[in-house]
Design an enzyme around this catalytic site. Structure first.
Site, PDB file in Angstrom:
ATOM      1  N   CYS A 146      21.024 -26.847 -57.895  1.00 37.92           N
ATOM      2  CA  CYS A 146      19.865 -26.893 -56.934  1.00 37.92           C
ATOM      3  C   CYS A 146      20.488 -26.102 -55.515  1.00 37.92           C
ATOM      4  O   CYS A 146      19.759 -25.754 -54.788  1.00 37.92           O
ATOM      5  CB  CYS A 146      19.794 -28.390 -56.709  1.00 37.92           C
ATOM      6  SG  CYS A 146      21.072 -29.337 -56.570  1.00 37.92           S
ATOM      7  N   GLU A 194      17.210 -36.230 -54.928  1.00 39.43           N
ATOM      8  CA  GLU A 194      17.770 -35.082 -54.872  1.00 39.43           C
ATOM      9  C   GLU A 194      17.035 -34.061 -55.768  1.00 39.43           C
ATOM     10  O   GLU A 194      17.197 -34.115 -56.996  1.00 39.43           O
ATOM     11  CB  GLU A 194      19.180 -35.339 -55.003  1.00 39.43           C
ATOM     12  CG  GLU A 194      19.998 -34.181 -54.375  1.00 39.43           C
ATOM     13  CD  GLU A 194      20.445 -32.974 -55.347  1.00 39.43           C
ATOM     14  OE1 GLU A 194      19.646 -31.977 -55.077  1.00 39.43           O
ATOM     15  OE2 GLU A 194      21.168 -33.016 -56.165  1.00 39.43           O
TER      16      GLU A 194
HETATM   17  P1  NDP Z   1      13.260 -32.536 -64.722  1.00 33.50           P
HETATM   18  O1  NDP Z   1      13.075 -33.068 -63.442  1.00 33.50           O
HETATM   19  O2  NDP Z   1      12.204 -32.491 -65.672  1.00 33.50           O
HETATM   20  O3  NDP Z   1      14.533 -33.559 -65.399  1.00 33.50           O
HETATM   21  C1  NDP Z   1      15.489 -34.017 -64.495  1.00 33.50           C
HETATM   22  C2  NDP Z   1      15.341 -35.757 -65.000  1.00 33.50           C
HETATM   23  O4  NDP Z   1      14.215 -36.318 -64.673  1.00 33.50           O
HETATM   24  C3  NDP Z   1      15.508 -35.897 -66.508  1.00 33.50           C
HETATM   25  O5  NDP Z   1      16.189 -37.173 -66.957  1.00 33.50           O
HETATM   26  C4  NDP Z   1      14.261 -36.102 -66.911  1.00 33.50           C
HETATM   27  O6  NDP Z   1      13.868 -36.624 -68.110  1.00 33.50           O
HETATM   28  C5  NDP Z   1      13.307 -36.748 -65.952  1.00 33.50           C
HETATM   29  N1  NDP Z   1      12.173 -36.785 -65.844  1.00 33.50           N
HETATM   30  C6  NDP Z   1      11.147 -35.649 -65.729  1.00 33.50           C
HETATM   31  N2  NDP Z   1       9.938 -36.016 -65.546  1.00 33.50           N
HETATM   32  C7  NDP Z   1       9.838 -37.241 -65.113  1.00 33.50           C
HETATM   33  C8  NDP Z   1       8.971 -38.118 -64.873  1.00 33.50           C
HETATM   34  N3  NDP Z   1       7.624 -37.874 -64.560  1.00 33.50           N
HETATM   35  N4  NDP Z   1       9.200 -39.427 -64.333  1.00 33.50           N
HETATM   36  C9  NDP Z   1      10.611 -39.889 -64.454  1.00 33.50           C
HETATM   37  N5  NDP Z   1      11.695 -39.119 -64.847  1.00 33.50           N
HETATM   38  C10 NDP Z   1      11.598 -37.779 -65.326  1.00 33.50           C
HETATM   39  O7  NDP Z   1      14.107 -30.989 -64.741  1.00 33.50           O
HETATM   40  P2  NDP Z   1      13.876 -30.054 -65.914  1.00 33.50           P
HETATM   41  O8  NDP Z   1      14.891 -30.321 -66.856  1.00 33.50           O
HETATM   42  O9  NDP Z   1      12.366 -29.915 -66.534  1.00 33.50           O
HETATM   43  O10 NDP Z   1      14.050 -28.807 -64.878  1.00 33.50           O
HETATM   44  C11 NDP Z   1      13.017 -28.097 -64.481  1.00 33.50           C
HETATM   45  C12 NDP Z   1      13.453 -27.852 -62.971  1.00 33.50           C
HETATM   46  O11 NDP Z   1      13.703 -28.820 -62.190  1.00 33.50           O
HETATM   47  C13 NDP Z   1      14.171 -26.838 -62.672  1.00 33.50           C
HETATM   48  O12 NDP Z   1      13.823 -25.427 -62.849  1.00 33.50           O
HETATM   49  C14 NDP Z   1      14.757 -26.976 -61.398  1.00 33.50           C
HETATM   50  O13 NDP Z   1      13.821 -26.468 -60.416  1.00 33.50           O
HETATM   51  C15 NDP Z   1      14.703 -28.693 -61.228  1.00 33.50           C
HETATM   52  N6  NDP Z   1      15.995 -29.237 -61.634  1.00 33.50           N
HETATM   53  C16 NDP Z   1      16.621 -29.345 -60.258  1.00 33.50           C
HETATM   54  C17 NDP Z   1      17.961 -30.099 -60.426  1.00 33.50           C
HETATM   55  C18 NDP Z   1      18.636 -30.267 -59.426  1.00 33.50           C
HETATM   56  O14 NDP Z   1      19.675 -30.303 -59.375  1.00 33.50           O
HETATM   57  N7  NDP Z   1      18.138 -30.536 -58.098  1.00 33.50           N
HETATM   58  C19 NDP Z   1      18.388 -30.410 -61.769  1.00 33.50           C
HETATM   59  C20 NDP Z   1      17.563 -30.100 -62.806  1.00 33.50           C
HETATM   60  C21 NDP Z   1      16.385 -29.567 -62.527  1.00 33.50           C
HETATM   61  P3  NDP Z   1      13.666 -35.750 -69.445  1.00 33.50           P
HETATM   62  O15 NDP Z   1      14.764 -34.888 -69.704  1.00 33.50           O
HETATM   63  O16 NDP Z   1      13.418 -36.935 -70.769  1.00 33.50           O
HETATM   64  O17 NDP Z   1      12.379 -35.108 -69.103  1.00 33.50           O
END
Ligand code: NDP
Length: 455
Positions: free
Chosen positions: A262, A228
């Site tokens: 999102c 998602e």
């Molecule tokens: P991330 O996608 O980086 O974080 C979401 C989760 O994924 C966190 O638990 C994070 O861990 C983990 N994660 C990040 N990189 C990896 C990876 N390479 N492999 C496995 N897990 C990973 O979101 P951000 O906080 O950086 O937000 C950035 C952008 O993401 C936002 O601007 C938005 O566009 C999108 N976003 C979308 C969401 C939604 O509801 N669809 C929610 C949040 C973000 P960790 O925190 O340890 O990096």
């Protein structure tokens, strides 16, 4: 990213955590694997009871849990409390409905008896984001645990206290030890987890890069995933719309969670005939919003969750202006306040073919586009790599049907904002991801749909 609670309203570091060592992760995996062997034998009655108890705890402790969320990621306290209530709702929904969703289904064939049997897969990894720190986890956990799976939570590194609180609540709900555990680990440790035999599948809500990384790691192991990811949801307003209601809803839909959702409305696509009026009303309402401490009950807009998100949003707005966009209000971070505050911002006149028009703005920034008619509105709505949700406003039934048919998204809401509801499936197409959460479709993602044939 360090695992730390940093108050986005003040910038103060509240608590830091050491990521788990490999040996500690291995021990937790072992506990999870062993827990599954027993847990898969429990009855729906037992699981429903534990989930209902979990809902009771959520309701009883919503004020404190809400405060914790607000402290760690800055959403308004009233929104945080409402989020905890929604978690209780999803627990009750699956406690009640999972037994029928997962009941055997007889299919008439030439066998004496043929049917579908739903069985749990095992340990499921949930990689979750900070924006709805409770809701995103519970909408995974409630169906997964009812199905007999065991959950491992890798939460976002900026909400570790929420992550620990969730595991604690589920344990206190009565679920056996090891059925739901939090792993305080960084993103870099996820790929190794996917390679472990005990982990059978994974779900991730977050950014595209995170989704790609998980999909690659799980693809190598042929393990199921649900993704998602982001969205750049259109909010289409046509001539016959009830404009006052559309504008008020537009404000709510854009400002949801301080703009970090999102399914927030991000691109406002307005028919030329009503565009001047829509723009004027939206501007008035954006300027009337109260920015401030999210703990105050009269605050409409709190800070962004992290300093990085604030910086990224600021960069995107600058790019939009460079590409020809004009700022109607807002447009720069509020450096006079401590914390990660960004004001309600409206940008008009961005050329639709510039790269920035294709990006997701994860904050209180509305992009306004004008279109001559419904065909142009649909074309622009679909002109995005994302396909999560869409909201469209018209009282004309023919137009409604045309929008429902033609918009490329996982959900189309007519005369309402996009929202998730336990009773309806939730998820996207295109680069917004795949698979569905919630409803009957959500609980069927992480089960073995076993075909049985008896001669
Ligand atoms: P991330 O996608 O980086 O974080 C979401 C989760 O994924 C966190 O638990 C994070 O861990 C983990 N994660 C990040 N990189 C990896 C990876 N390479 N492999 C496995 N897990 C990973 O979101 P951000 O906080 O950086 O937000 C950035 C952008 O993401 C936002 O601007 C938005 O566009 C999108 N976003 C979308 C969401 C939604 O509801 N669809 C929610 C949040 C973000 P960790 O925190 O340890 O990096």
């Amino acid at each position: 990213m360090a695992i730390a609670s940093i108050n986005p309203t003040t910038g103060e570091t509240l608590k830091t955590f050491e990521p788990l060592k490999n040996s500690e992760i291995a021990a937790k995996l072992d506990i999870a694997g062993k827990a599954f062997e027993k847990y898969r034998q429990t009855s729906f009655l037992e699981r429903s009871h534990w989930l209902e108890q979990t809902a009771i705890i959520l309701d009883q402790e919503k004020a404190d849990l809400g405060k914790l969320m607000t402290l760690e990621m800055g959403k308004t306290l009233k929104a945080a409390i409402a989020e905890v209530e929604k978690c209780a709702l999803v627990c009750r929904y699956y406690a009640e409905n999972a037994p029928s969703f997962l009941a055997d289904v007889t299919i008439k064939t030439d066998a004496a008896h043929s049917f579908i049997k739903y069985q749990p897969l095992g340990v499921i990894l949930a990689v979750m984001p900070w924006n709805f720190p409770f809701w995103q986890v519970f909408r995974f956990a409630a169906p997964a645990l009812m199905a007999g799976n065991v959950g491992l939570l890798k939460h976002a590194s900026n909400v570790p206290q929420c992550a620990l609180a969730i595991a604690d609540i589920i344990n206190r709900g009565g679920f056996p030890t090891g059925v739901f555990q939090t792993l305080l680990i960084g993103a870099a440790q996820v790929s190794d987890l996917m390679a472990d035999n005990r982990v059978k599948a994974a779900t991730l809500t977050g950014s595209e890069p995170a989704g790609i990384s998980l999909a690659v790691a799980s693809g190598k192991q042929i393990k199921k995933t649900v993704l998602e990811l982001g969205g750049s949801d259109p909010f289409i307003v046509l001539e016959s719309a009830d404009l006052e209601t559309a504008v008020s809803t537009a404000v709510t839909a854009r400002m949801l969670n301080n703009g970090q959702s999102c399914i927030a409305a991000k691109r406002f696509i307005i028919a030329e005939a009503v565009a001047d009026k829509f723009q004027k009303l939206l501007l008035e309402k954006f300027q009337a919003l109260k920015i401030g401490n999210p703990m105050d009950l009269d605050t409409d807009l709190g800070p962004l969750a992290t300093f990085d998100i604030l910086q990224e949003l600021d960069e995107q707005v600058k790019k939009a202006v460079k590409s020809g966009g004009k700022i109607l209000t807002g447009g720069h971070s509020l450096t006079e306040m401590p914390g990660n505050f960004y004001p309600p911002t409206i940008i008009i006149d961005i050329p639709v073919d510039t790269p920035i028009a294709q990006e997701e703005f994860f904050g209180p920034v509305a992009l306004l586009f004008r279109v001559p008619d419904i065909e142009a509105a649909i074309k622009l709505a679909n002109d995005t790599p994302f396909g999560l949700g869409a909201s469209a406003w018209t009282t004309n039934t023919e137009e409604q049907n045309h929008l429902i048919q033609e918009i490329e998204a996982g959900a189309v809401f007519i005369n309402s904002m996009v929202k998730s509801d336990p009773r309806l499936p939730f998820g996207g197409i295109k680069r917004s991801g795949y698979g569905r959460e919630l409803s009957i479709q959500g609980i069927h993602e992480f089960v073995n749909i076993k075909t049985i044939w008896v001669k």
